[in-house]
Design an enzyme around this catalytic site. Sequence first.
Site, PDB file in Angstrom:
ATOM      1  CE1 TYR A 152    -112.513   7.170 -12.246  1.00 16.69           C
ATOM      2  CE2 TYR A 152    -110.280   7.573 -13.352  1.00 16.69           C
ATOM      3  CZ  TYR A 152    -111.657   7.994 -13.022  1.00 16.69           C
ATOM      4  OH  TYR A 152    -112.013   9.120 -13.456  1.00 16.69           O
ATOM      5  CG  ASP A 258    -106.971   3.176 -18.097  1.00 16.69           C
ATOM      6  OD1 ASP A 258    -105.955   3.850 -18.375  1.00 16.69           O
ATOM      7  OD2 ASP A 258    -108.010   3.270 -17.559  1.00 16.69           O
TER       8      ASP A 258
HETATM    9  C1  LIG Z   1    -107.362   9.616 -14.776  1.00 18.59           C
HETATM   10  C2  LIG Z   1    -107.551   8.117 -15.181  1.00 18.59           C
HETATM   11  C3  LIG Z   1    -108.430   8.153 -16.384  1.00 18.59           C
HETATM   12  C4  LIG Z   1    -109.348   9.188 -16.771  1.00 18.59           C
HETATM   13  O1  LIG Z   1    -108.384  10.232 -17.302  1.00 18.59           O
HETATM   14  P1  LIG Z   1    -109.052  11.623 -17.342  1.00 18.59           P
HETATM   15  O2  LIG Z   1    -108.118  12.374 -18.154  1.00 18.59           O
HETATM   16  O3  LIG Z   1    -109.137  12.203 -16.089  1.00 18.59           O
HETATM   17  O4  LIG Z   1    -110.305  11.589 -18.115  1.00 18.59           O
HETATM   18  C5  LIG Z   1    -108.523   6.687 -16.885  1.00 18.59           C
HETATM   19  N1  LIG Z   1    -107.867   5.726 -16.760  1.00 18.59           N
HETATM   20  C6  LIG Z   1    -107.069   5.593 -15.466  1.00 18.59           C
HETATM   21  C7  LIG Z   1    -106.425   4.445 -14.978  1.00 18.59           C
HETATM   22  C8  LIG Z   1    -106.755   6.847 -14.665  1.00 18.59           C
HETATM   23  O5  LIG Z   1    -106.027   6.891 -13.615  1.00 18.59           O
END
Ligand SMILES: *Cc1c(COP(=O)(O)O)cnc(C)c1O
Length: 457
Positions: A152, A258
């Site tokens: 995600y 990420d």
């Molecule tokens: C929550 C999340 C996002 C997105 O962040 P937002 O601030 O909600 O746009 C991206 N990558 C990971 C791994 C996340 O948990």
Amino acid sequence: MPKVRNLNLWLKKDLQYNWHPYTQMKDCRQIPNILIEKARGLKLFDAKGRFYYDTISSWWCNVHGHNHPYIKKAIKTQLERLEHVLFAGFIHKPAILLAEGLIAIAPKSLKKVFYSDNGSTAVEVALKMSFQYWQNTGMVKKKKFVSLDMGYHGDTIGTMSLSGIDLFNRVFSPLFFLSYKIPSPYCYRCPMGKNNQSCTIECIKPLEKLLERNSDEISGIILEPMVLCAAGMLVYPAQYLEKVAMLARRFKVHLILDEVATGFGRTGKMFAAEHAGVMPDFLCLSKGITAGYLPLGATLTTDKIYNAFYADYCQKKTFFHGHTYTANPLACSAALASLELFKREKTLLRINRVSSLFAKEMEFFRRLDFVGDVRYIGLIGALELVRNKERKEPFDFKERIGLKVYQKGLENNLVLRPLGNIIYLFLPLCVREKELNDIFKRVQLTFMQLQGEGVFK
Ligand SMILES: *Cc1c(COP(=O)(O)O)cnc(C)c1O
């Protein structure tokens, strides 16, 4: 503020005007939203004075607790000087100090900080930089990305293109750009049919094969290090991450980590990348960066990437990307205060003690018939609920088991917002051992009550 004393009036007004994220608004008629009036430490207080342990860190962003005097003071002090200014042609001290602070604690490969204002944008920036890097350096065929099929990375079209396709985003799939998906290291339901004893990280093979064939058209591989969070807190072995990093290096594709969710101590280390000692080309940060006080995103990258964009203006190598609230000074000062608290309160040392207690408490749930898997790392823990443990048979989506746990959890002062059939804890790092015991007692009580009601039959 107009005085609306009656709680029901507030709820009515909310539904009259607001549309909430990730929410079937029809549900709100049966399950009223909770009006939160204030918060302190680990606790949220509603309009009736009831408290709830913020067991999911207000969507994974709170770090040192709510209403922390040190962070509040930092924001107030900054507010007296400068609330915001554009970050092109202008600079301010909080953004400079924070960039220096982030580079000091990040993996050594990372030397530059590009700010934005949320997690999705932090990822989009990495994708666009990776893509343009290859254009700027003449390897124009490298245009595609690889990602895990249950990862995600956000809710924008670009980040959704690289996330797993499920209930939430299937409807948008015609809009996604093409990319390569590889099987996720979902150990409980191993894609290679292995178990803990027999695993030799066979699930890396599809990536190796893909890179052998197609690396000349691949820009980068993106993944969440150590835990696929939104997929259900899927904790995977550090060796998997090591192998991904080795392959990325060998086949000259960027490694994009990420850490929007895992960053800032969640897994017991400042960054989850440290568990495997890997050196990414990009590190995406948000959520915990301001300790949950204000929105901010940051994409960290290497000198090598940066230098490929450094040229005379007319050479068309500039990175044309930016957001209005880039490097907001209030958010940067909250983030700086948070980094300072990590030092002052020795947060990482403390959670290493607390997380062994956390692990012990998590282990308790293995004995329950309807708990198929127990997984945890740092202060993140998840229970995967199943109808049949032997066959790992999941509950049907229509049964809304997670919702039942959520509602019962609220009665027991917990926020157990589920991910499908997965119930998880994602605790603020400020949690004390006494609070931890109390939280786990309440989780156990919640499960016992639901079992008594025959919910897991
Ligand atoms: C929550 C999340 C996002 C997105 O962040 P937002 O601030 O909600 O746009 C991206 N990558 C990971 C791994 C996340 O948990």
